[in-house]
Design an enzyme around this catalytic site. Structure first.
Site, PDB file in Angstrom:
ATOM      1  N   CYS A 114       0.887  -1.164   0.000  1.00 61.41           N
ATOM      2  CA  CYS A 114       0.000   0.000   0.000  1.00 61.41           C
ATOM      3  C   CYS A 114       0.920   1.206   0.000  1.00 61.41           C
ATOM      4  O   CYS A 114       1.563   1.511   0.998  1.00 61.41           O
ATOM      5  CB  CYS A 114      -0.919   0.018   1.208  1.00 61.41           C
ATOM      6  SG  CYS A 114      -2.007   1.471   1.229  1.00 61.41           S
ATOM      7  N   CYS A 117      -0.397   4.313   2.477  1.00 58.88           N
ATOM      8  CA  CYS A 117      -0.522   4.139   3.934  1.00 58.88           C
ATOM      9  C   CYS A 117      -0.303   2.666   4.270  1.00 58.88           C
ATOM     10  O   CYS A 117       0.800   2.175   4.092  1.00 58.88           O
ATOM     11  CB  CYS A 117      -1.871   4.661   4.448  1.00 58.88           C
ATOM     12  SG  CYS A 117      -3.292   4.010   3.569  1.00 58.88           S
ATOM     13  N   SER A 118      -1.341   1.944   4.717  1.00 61.48           N
ATOM     14  CA  SER A 118      -1.128   0.534   5.072  1.00 61.48           C
ATOM     15  C   SER A 118      -2.416  -0.261   4.940  1.00 61.48           C
ATOM     16  O   SER A 118      -2.735  -1.077   5.807  1.00 61.48           O
ATOM     17  CB  SER A 118      -0.571   0.419   6.499  1.00 61.48           C
ATOM     18  OG  SER A 118      -1.435   1.066   7.420  1.00 61.48           O
ATOM     19  N   CYS A 119      -3.176  -0.020   3.871  1.00 67.42           N
ATOM     20  CA  CYS A 119      -4.395  -0.800   3.646  1.00 67.42           C
ATOM     21  C   CYS A 119      -4.035  -2.282   3.558  1.00 67.42           C
ATOM     22  O   CYS A 119      -3.082  -2.654   2.874  1.00 67.42           O
ATOM     23  CB  CYS A 119      -5.078  -0.339   2.363  1.00 67.42           C
ATOM     24  SG  CYS A 119      -5.776   1.328   2.481  1.00 67.42           S
TER      25      CYS A 119
END
Length: 212
Positions: A114, A117-119
């Site tokens: 991602c 961000c950190s999906c």
């Protein structure tokens, strides 16, 4: 894939750890306060996080992959419409509103990142590892995937095509690693023991059946 990064994350996903009002920062502050007052044990907290990161969480995705390894019809259904399969199996939880499964083959290797961000599909893989959320991984795996994978212990053949899938608030990805040779006749339960969290992100292969 990595040539399209305009994937519209929710605005509160952007580097929330720098925002003092973000849930991550507030949770950390609360944890520190509870530890300071002797109301929480940091070792037990760490053990619980490890359990959800490496055992409970990833095993949901691992069982799904193992079942697909053992059932060619299910495998194709997962690749065609993972949302329908997840719904049929009554798998519920955070961040799996829309899932796509990408299967590794001898000539194609898939990796998930991602970039903004950190999906991450929490309900299938548990808690995201720290390296997945790091700016270094998010930036480098797109530019130099083979180098990053090699640093993480995965060496690919020169003619293997590497495909990078950029998760977003709309779509999360799960990699179906190749089924290891020598597992013919294994039950789905036994196969699931070979499927690791990292293999479902694409930074590792499934575990060696020789160790089972």
């Amino acid at each position: 894939m990595h040539d399209d990064h305009s994937h519209g994350h929710d605005s509160d996903h952007h580097h929330s750890h720098h925002d003092p009002t973000s849930p991550d920062v507030r949770v950390e502050a609360l944890e520190d306060l509870l530890i300071e007052k002797g109301l929480a044990d940091p070792e037990r907290i760490d053990a619980t996080i490890r359990r959800f990161s490496h055992d409970i969480g990833p095993m949901i995705g691992a069982r799904l992959v193992a079942q697909a390894w053992a059932d060619s019809d299910l495998r194709q259904r997962l690749l065609d419409d993972a949302d329908a399969v997840v719904a049929d199996m009554d798998i519920r939880g955070a961040e799996i509103e829309h899932i796509e499964v990408k299967a590794n083959t001898p000539s194609i290797h898939n990796v998930v990142v991602c970039t903004l961000c950190s999906c991450y599909p929490w309900a299938l893989l548990g808690l995201p590892p720290n390296w997945y959320k790091s700016p270094e991984y998010r930036a480098r795996v797109v530019r130099e995937p083979r180098t990053v994978l090699a640093e993480m212990g995965l060496e690919l053949e020169p003619d293997t095509e590497v495909r990078i899938w950029d998760s977003s608030s709309e779509t999360r990805f799960l990699v179906m690693p190749e089924r290891p040779a020598g597992t013919e006749g294994w039950t789905a339960e036994r196969l699931a023991e070979l499927v690791t969290r990292d293999s479902m992100i694409g930074v590792a292969r499934a575990a060696d059946p020789g160790g089972q």
